[in-house]
Design an enzyme around this catalytic site. Sequence first.
Site, PDB file in Angstrom:
ATOM      1  N   HIS A 239      -0.593  -2.288  -6.930  1.00 28.91           N
ATOM      2  CA  HIS A 239      -1.713  -1.934  -5.869  1.00 28.91           C
ATOM      3  C   HIS A 239      -2.947  -1.787  -6.360  1.00 28.91           C
ATOM      4  CE1 HIS A 239      -2.466   1.036  -2.423  1.00 28.91           C
ATOM      5  NE2 HIS A 239      -2.758  -0.075  -2.455  1.00 28.91           N
TER       6      HIS A 239
ATOM      7  N   ASN B 148      -2.822   6.182  -1.293  1.00 30.31           N
ATOM      8  CA  ASN B 148      -2.624   6.314   0.097  1.00 30.31           C
ATOM      9  C   ASN B 148      -1.832   7.794   0.843  1.00 30.31           C
ATOM     10  OD1 ASN B 148      -4.016   4.189   0.980  1.00 30.31           O
ATOM     11  ND2 ASN B 148      -2.529   2.650   0.312  1.00 30.31           N
TER      12      ASN B 148
ATOM     13  N   SER C 278       0.632  -1.193   0.091  1.00 31.37           N
ATOM     14  CA  SER C 278      -0.081  -0.021  -0.128  1.00 31.37           C
ATOM     15  C   SER C 278       1.024   1.046  -0.151  1.00 31.37           C
ATOM     16  CB  SER C 278      -0.899   0.049   1.315  1.00 31.37           C
ATOM     17  OG  SER C 278      -2.019  -0.896   1.226  1.00 31.37           O
TER      18      SER C 278
ATOM     19  N   GLU D 299      -2.876   0.647  -9.180  1.00 28.22           N
ATOM     20  CA  GLU D 299      -1.877   1.498  -9.328  1.00 28.22           C
ATOM     21  C   GLU D 299      -0.555   0.692  -9.828  1.00 28.22           C
ATOM     22  OE1 GLU D 299      -1.356   5.541  -6.489  1.00 28.22           O
ATOM     23  OE2 GLU D 299      -1.503   3.721  -5.356  1.00 28.22           O
TER      24      GLU D 299
HETATM   25  N1  CAA Z   1     -15.956  -8.519  -1.781  1.00 29.56           N
HETATM   26  C1  CAA Z   1     -16.181  -9.012  -2.831  1.00 29.56           C
HETATM   27  N2  CAA Z   1     -17.340  -8.162  -3.488  1.00 29.56           N
HETATM   28  C2  CAA Z   1     -18.282  -7.337  -2.700  1.00 29.56           C
HETATM   29  C3  CAA Z   1     -17.506  -6.975  -1.591  1.00 29.56           C
HETATM   30  C4  CAA Z   1     -16.459  -7.617  -0.985  1.00 29.56           C
HETATM   31  N3  CAA Z   1     -15.984  -7.489   0.299  1.00 29.56           N
HETATM   32  N4  CAA Z   1     -18.523  -5.925  -0.866  1.00 29.56           N
HETATM   33  C5  CAA Z   1     -19.186  -5.646  -1.814  1.00 29.56           C
HETATM   34  N5  CAA Z   1     -19.092  -6.336  -2.904  1.00 29.56           N
HETATM   35  C6  CAA Z   1     -19.896  -6.437  -4.177  1.00 29.56           C
HETATM   36  C7  CAA Z   1     -21.430  -6.731  -4.093  1.00 29.56           C
HETATM   37  O1  CAA Z   1     -21.608  -8.441  -4.176  1.00 29.56           O
HETATM   38  C8  CAA Z   1     -22.039  -6.297  -5.238  1.00 29.56           C
HETATM   39  O2  CAA Z   1     -21.779  -6.957  -6.431  1.00 29.56           O
HETATM   40  P1  CAA Z   1     -22.572  -6.875  -7.584  1.00 29.56           P
HETATM   41  O3  CAA Z   1     -22.636  -5.249  -8.015  1.00 29.56           O
HETATM   42  O4  CAA Z   1     -22.160  -7.819  -8.661  1.00 29.56           O
HETATM   43  O5  CAA Z   1     -23.973  -7.136  -7.248  1.00 29.56           O
HETATM   44  C9  CAA Z   1     -21.223  -4.909  -5.098  1.00 29.56           C
HETATM   45  O6  CAA Z   1     -19.915  -5.014  -4.414  1.00 29.56           O
HETATM   46  C10 CAA Z   1     -21.934  -3.661  -4.504  1.00 29.56           C
HETATM   47  O7  CAA Z   1     -22.167  -4.239  -3.279  1.00 29.56           O
HETATM   48  P2  CAA Z   1     -23.357  -3.707  -2.261  1.00 29.56           P
HETATM   49  O8  CAA Z   1     -24.488  -3.324  -3.078  1.00 29.56           O
HETATM   50  O9  CAA Z   1     -23.427  -4.742  -1.124  1.00 29.56           O
HETATM   51  O10 CAA Z   1     -22.718  -2.642  -1.351  1.00 29.56           O
HETATM   52  P3  CAA Z   1     -22.246  -1.115  -1.565  1.00 29.56           P
HETATM   53  O11 CAA Z   1     -22.881  -0.465  -2.949  1.00 29.56           O
HETATM   54  O12 CAA Z   1     -22.537  -0.265  -0.348  1.00 29.56           O
HETATM   55  O13 CAA Z   1     -20.390  -1.309  -2.077  1.00 29.56           O
HETATM   56  C11 CAA Z   1     -18.499  -1.055  -1.528  1.00 29.56           C
HETATM   57  C12 CAA Z   1     -19.736  -1.699  -1.407  1.00 29.56           C
HETATM   58  C13 CAA Z   1     -18.023  -1.375  -2.956  1.00 29.56           C
HETATM   59  C14 CAA Z   1     -17.338  -1.697  -0.651  1.00 29.56           C
HETATM   60  C15 CAA Z   1     -18.594   0.368  -1.126  1.00 29.56           C
HETATM   61  O14 CAA Z   1     -18.974   0.625  -0.053  1.00 29.56           O
HETATM   62  C16 CAA Z   1     -17.147   1.107  -1.334  1.00 29.56           C
HETATM   63  O15 CAA Z   1     -17.006   1.627  -2.546  1.00 29.56           O
HETATM   64  N6  CAA Z   1     -16.427   1.455  -0.471  1.00 29.56           N
HETATM   65  C17 CAA Z   1     -15.325   2.120  -0.453  1.00 29.56           C
HETATM   66  C18 CAA Z   1     -14.324   1.162  -0.914  1.00 29.56           C
HETATM   67  C19 CAA Z   1     -12.837   1.948  -0.861  1.00 29.56           C
HETATM   68  O16 CAA Z   1     -12.951   2.950  -0.615  1.00 29.56           O
HETATM   69  N7  CAA Z   1     -11.936   1.007  -1.422  1.00 29.56           N
HETATM   70  C20 CAA Z   1     -10.706   1.637  -1.448  1.00 29.56           C
HETATM   71  C21 CAA Z   1      -9.755   1.069   0.089  1.00 29.56           C
HETATM   72  S1  CAA Z   1      -8.216   1.792  -0.017  1.00 29.56           S
HETATM   73  C22 CAA Z   1      -7.391   0.721  -0.642  1.00 29.56           C
HETATM   74  O17 CAA Z   1      -7.869  -0.279  -0.891  1.00 29.56           O
HETATM   75  C23 CAA Z   1      -5.984   1.005  -0.844  1.00 29.56           C
HETATM   76  C24 CAA Z   1      -5.237   0.756   0.309  1.00 29.56           C
HETATM   77  O18 CAA Z   1      -3.822   0.430   0.174  1.00 29.56           O
HETATM   78  C25 CAA Z   1      -5.532   0.776   1.806  1.00 29.56           C
HETATM   79  P1  NAD Z   2      -4.531  -9.514   5.902  1.00 32.73           P
HETATM   80  O1  NAD Z   2      -3.863  -9.176   7.185  1.00 32.73           O
HETATM   81  O2  NAD Z   2      -5.800  -9.590   5.514  1.00 32.73           O
HETATM   82  O3  NAD Z   2      -3.834 -10.530   5.279  1.00 32.73           O
HETATM   83  C1  NAD Z   2      -2.290 -10.703   5.240  1.00 32.73           C
HETATM   84  C2  NAD Z   2      -2.239 -12.159   5.000  1.00 32.73           C
HETATM   85  O4  NAD Z   2      -0.668 -12.320   4.699  1.00 32.73           O
HETATM   86  C3  NAD Z   2      -2.394 -13.341   6.085  1.00 32.73           C
HETATM   87  O5  NAD Z   2      -3.311 -14.102   5.869  1.00 32.73           O
HETATM   88  C4  NAD Z   2      -1.250 -13.582   6.530  1.00 32.73           C
HETATM   89  O6  NAD Z   2      -1.243 -14.917   7.365  1.00 32.73           O
HETATM   90  C5  NAD Z   2      -0.286 -13.734   5.567  1.00 32.73           C
HETATM   91  N1  NAD Z   2       0.928 -13.795   5.741  1.00 32.73           N
HETATM   92  C6  NAD Z   2       1.831 -12.799   6.716  1.00 32.73           C
HETATM   93  N2  NAD Z   2       3.086 -13.013   6.283  1.00 32.73           N
HETATM   94  C7  NAD Z   2       3.316 -14.216   5.540  1.00 32.73           C
HETATM   95  C8  NAD Z   2       4.360 -14.654   5.024  1.00 32.73           C
HETATM   96  N3  NAD Z   2       5.554 -14.285   5.421  1.00 32.73           N
HETATM   97  N4  NAD Z   2       4.304 -15.311   3.820  1.00 32.73           N
HETATM   98  C9  NAD Z   2       2.970 -15.823   3.557  1.00 32.73           C
HETATM   99  N5  NAD Z   2       1.808 -15.221   3.911  1.00 32.73           N
HETATM  100  C10 NAD Z   2       2.072 -14.309   4.933  1.00 32.73           C
HETATM  101  O7  NAD Z   2      -4.085  -8.305   4.985  1.00 32.73           O
HETATM  102  P2  NAD Z   2      -4.527  -7.455   3.661  1.00 32.73           P
HETATM  103  O8  NAD Z   2      -5.577  -6.338   4.068  1.00 32.73           O
HETATM  104  O9  NAD Z   2      -4.945  -8.471   2.797  1.00 32.73           O
HETATM  105  O10 NAD Z   2      -3.091  -6.750   3.089  1.00 32.73           O
HETATM  106  C11 NAD Z   2      -2.308  -7.474   2.354  1.00 32.73           C
HETATM  107  C12 NAD Z   2      -1.320  -6.623   1.809  1.00 32.73           C
HETATM  108  O11 NAD Z   2      -2.102  -5.876   0.872  1.00 32.73           O
HETATM  109  C13 NAD Z   2      -0.546  -5.408   2.667  1.00 32.73           C
HETATM  110  O12 NAD Z   2       0.837  -5.203   2.156  1.00 32.73           O
HETATM  111  C14 NAD Z   2      -1.313  -4.175   2.655  1.00 32.73           C
HETATM  112  O13 NAD Z   2      -0.864  -3.085   2.853  1.00 32.73           O
HETATM  113  C15 NAD Z   2      -1.982  -4.236   1.073  1.00 32.73           C
HETATM  114  N6  NAD Z   2      -3.189  -3.573   0.785  1.00 32.73           N
HETATM  115  C16 NAD Z   2      -4.212  -3.586   1.799  1.00 32.73           C
HETATM  116  C17 NAD Z   2      -5.534  -2.998   1.470  1.00 32.73           C
HETATM  117  C18 NAD Z   2      -6.566  -3.322   2.247  1.00 32.73           C
HETATM  118  O14 NAD Z   2      -7.280  -2.287   2.199  1.00 32.73           O
HETATM  119  N7  NAD Z   2      -6.661  -3.902   3.373  1.00 32.73           N
HETATM  120  C19 NAD Z   2      -5.522  -2.397   0.166  1.00 32.73           C
HETATM  121  C20 NAD Z   2      -4.465  -2.395  -1.034  1.00 32.73           C
HETATM  122  C21 NAD Z   2      -3.235  -2.986  -0.680  1.00 32.73           C
END
Ligand code: CAA
Ligand code: NAD
Length: 283
Positions: A140, A190, A119, A152
């Site tokens: 990403h 991020n 991330s 990304e």
């Molecule tokens: N896994 C798989 N599919 C999922 C799901 C999940 N966890 N959650 C929802 N879905 C699917 C549903 O099955 C549904 O599919 P269909 O269109 O095929 O029927 C669709 O998504 C829409 O779901 P819902 O109607 O139940 O719910 P919603 O409209 O509220 O959408 C959401 C759910 C897509 C998660 C929405 O709330 C959303 O966009 N949230 C924000 C997500 C976001 O910002 N993600 C980025 C996070 S940051 C990141 O990822 C980077 C990082 O490094 C941290």
């Molecule tokens: P998570 O905690 O759900 O899963 C991590 C998994 O990795 C666990 O099942 C753990 O057992 C496994 N693991 C740990 N050490 C390991 C090793 N040495 N060998 C093999 N498996 C190992 O975490 P996540 O949310 O799936 O995040 C995973 C990666 O994806 C991180 O780098 C995170 O920053 C990135 N990421 C997360 C998100 C998010 O929204 N959670 C979005 C984009 C990218």
Amino acid sequence: MEIKKVMVIGAGQMGAGIAQVCAQAGYDCLLHDLNEDYCLRGLGVIRKNLARQVDKGKMTQDQMEVILAYIQPSTDLHNASGVDLVIEAAVENMEVKTKIFRELDKIAPDHAILASNTSSLPITEIAAATSRPEKVIGMHFMNPVPVMKLVEIIRGLATDDEVYELIEGMTKTIGKVPVEVNDYPGFVSNRILMPMINEAIYTLYEGVATKEAIDEVMKLGMNHPMGPLTLADFIGLDTCLYIMETLYDGFGDSKYRPCPLLRKYVKAGWLGRKSGRGFYEYS
Ligand code: CAA
Ligand code: NAD
């Protein structure tokens, strides 16, 4: 070179989603984790996601079984000896990632590309743990992977153009939209998202409003699909903290300091949805 076989490392929320979208596009896929239970948990999540599509009439039971047959569990990293691409999605920790990449470098075939779903961590530093930095790249994905369109693609300092193009092409093949980004802490996504989430946590910490009110303001006021505290729980509070630490270390700017409340929750094991409790409780 053609990418046919993929290993996804980490069967957590991201790894399972990545394996699912690869299998849906017809790639042979190994889903690797530390033990069989973790692999089975990841496979269970994939089965549940696909079953939901079957229930909605978006795919047949037979199609679901074909997709599932493309994914095999793995607990031995030596299985990487037969793959063309590894996508690492283990925890957001540089030590863990460099250890995995060092080992993969010895095991994976010379032609294999090693990608990380990190991330925020520098791809260049992860690549330096290998003898093939030109074949290391960031892929990403966004959470939930089966739904979110963006990937990304992060070029490390040494990433080959040819490797970039292969990964860009594969990203399109699995139905995602690639966006090219250079290698700086937090990349684009991020660097912008996580300070907003951290600020929302400060807003709660300073008693400006309740968690529900903070989320409601951002949902209704800014049209965000989830409020920032709900989103933090969804991402995982441990991952949020790791990302803030990477931004803080990488830029040395106090504007990225992680909120003490975020640290406290992570220390308590309140990691969000995946542990059953974060800012909210989940059953
Ligand atoms: N896994 C798989 N599919 C999922 C799901 C999940 N966890 N959650 C929802 N879905 C699917 C549903 O099955 C549904 O599919 P269909 O269109 O095929 O029927 C669709 O998504 C829409 O779901 P819902 O109607 O139940 O719910 P919603 O409209 O509220 O959408 C959401 C759910 C897509 C998660 C929405 O709330 C959303 O966009 N949230 C924000 C997500 C976001 O910002 N993600 C980025 C996070 S940051 C990141 O990822 C980077 C990082 O490094 C941290
Ligand atoms: P998570 O905690 O759900 O899963 C991590 C998994 O990795 C666990 O099942 C753990 O057992 C496994 N693991 C740990 N050490 C390991 C090793 N040495 N060998 C093999 N498996 C190992 O975490 P996540 O949310 O799936 O995040 C995973 C990666 O994806 C991180 O780098 C995170 O920053 C990135 N990421 C997360 C998100 C998010 O929204 N959670 C979005 C984009 C990218």
